[in-house]
Design an enzyme around this catalytic site. Structure first.
Site, PDB file in Angstrom:
ATOM      1  N   GLU A  48       0.833  -1.197   0.000  1.00 25.03           N
ATOM      2  CA  GLU A  48       0.000   0.000   0.000  1.00 25.03           C
ATOM      3  C   GLU A  48       0.871   1.251   0.000  1.00 25.03           C
ATOM      4  O   GLU A  48       2.013   1.227   0.466  1.00 25.03           O
ATOM      5  CB  GLU A  48      -0.891   0.014   1.245  1.00 25.03           C
ATOM      6  CG  GLU A  48      -1.834  -1.166   1.309  1.00 25.03           C
ATOM      7  CD  GLU A  48      -2.624  -1.243   2.599  1.00 25.03           C
ATOM      8  OE1 GLU A  48      -3.518  -2.096   2.655  1.00 25.03           O
ATOM      9  OE2 GLU A  48      -2.361  -0.465   3.543  1.00 25.03           O
ATOM     10  N   CYS A  56      -1.866  -5.126  -5.319  1.00 24.52           N
ATOM     11  CA  CYS A  56      -2.377  -6.312  -4.635  1.00 24.52           C
ATOM     12  C   CYS A  56      -1.344  -7.436  -4.663  1.00 24.52           C
ATOM     13  O   CYS A  56      -0.454  -7.462  -5.508  1.00 24.52           O
ATOM     14  CB  CYS A  56      -3.656  -6.794  -5.309  1.00 24.52           C
ATOM     15  SG  CYS A  56      -5.019  -5.626  -5.253  1.00 24.52           S
ATOM     16  N   GLU A  58      -1.775 -10.557  -5.551  1.00 24.75           N
ATOM     17  CA  GLU A  58      -1.865 -11.335  -6.784  1.00 24.75           C
ATOM     18  C   GLU A  58      -1.144 -10.623  -7.928  1.00 24.75           C
ATOM     19  O   GLU A  58      -0.413 -11.247  -8.698  1.00 24.75           O
ATOM     20  CB  GLU A  58      -3.328 -11.577  -7.172  1.00 24.75           C
ATOM     21  CG  GLU A  58      -4.129 -12.306  -6.124  1.00 24.75           C
ATOM     22  CD  GLU A  58      -4.822 -11.385  -5.130  1.00 24.75           C
ATOM     23  OE1 GLU A  58      -5.879 -11.800  -4.616  1.00 24.75           O
ATOM     24  OE2 GLU A  58      -4.329 -10.274  -4.855  1.00 24.75           O
ATOM     25  N   CYS A  89      -9.543  -9.276  -5.947  1.00 23.20           N
ATOM     26  CA  CYS A  89     -10.417  -8.165  -6.312  1.00 23.20           C
ATOM     27  C   CYS A  89     -10.713  -8.234  -7.809  1.00 23.20           C
ATOM     28  O   CYS A  89     -10.147  -9.050  -8.542  1.00 23.20           O
ATOM     29  CB  CYS A  89      -9.764  -6.831  -5.950  1.00 23.20           C
ATOM     30  SG  CYS A  89      -8.368  -6.382  -7.013  1.00 23.20           S
ATOM     31  N   CYS A  92      -7.648  -7.798 -10.037  1.00 23.38           N
ATOM     32  CA  CYS A  92      -6.778  -8.983 -10.029  1.00 23.38           C
ATOM     33  C   CYS A  92      -7.414 -10.153 -10.770  1.00 23.38           C
ATOM     34  O   CYS A  92      -6.720 -10.944 -11.397  1.00 23.38           O
ATOM     35  CB  CYS A  92      -6.426  -9.376  -8.600  1.00 23.38           C
ATOM     36  SG  CYS A  92      -5.194  -8.246  -7.893  1.00 23.38           S
TER      37      CYS A  92
END
Length: 140
Positions: A48, A56, A58, A89, A92
């Site tokens: 982040e 992310c 992934e 998400c 992803c």
């Protein structure tokens, strides 16, 4: 889906990469391990940043795989911090679709490494738009 423990080496990789996540804002560390067509594993964690446009887990793992020159996913493993499903998400899911085929399996495990759910690509992202949609014969 069974909550049977998985291969301890894979679980160890998932836990280790999740524990290296940089999640100072959401406090929701996620780890992913992708297995390429060659059988090689690539790990990634969520990262982040202050403007909330991080990466992310992934996406991080897939980027490592693509950076190594590989282009096909056999398996995607995702681990979050708790007992709940921590599924990929939407972004992803599309990223996984880019490198997946009908045989690709996406598996989500709980924080202890027990399998919660397994998906095919069609289950994870039904009616997906993929690379074949951009082929010349589909554009004309």
């Amino acid at each position: 889906m069974s909550r049977t423990p998985l291969d301890p080496t894979l679980v160890g990789e998932l836990v280790a990469v999740r524990d290296r996540a940089y999640a100072p804002y959401s406090h929701h560390p996620v780890g992913a391990v992708v297995v390429s067509e060659s059988g090689r594993r690539y790990a990634g964690a969520n990262v982040e940043v202050a403007h909330y446009k991080g990466i992310c887990a992934e996406a991080s793992a897939i980027a490592a795989m693509a950076s190594a020159g590989e282009r096909r996913l056999r398996e995607v493993w995702v681990i979050g911090p708790g007992t709940h499903l921590c599924t990929p998400c939407g972004d992803c899911r599309q990223r996984i679709r880019e490198f997946a085929d009908d045989a690709t399996r996406i598996r989500v495990v709980d924080a202890e490494g027990r399998l919660l759910r397994e998906y095919t690509m069609a289950e994870l992202l039904p009616d997906a738009f993929g690379p074949e949609n951009l082929s010349p014969e589909n554009l004309g």
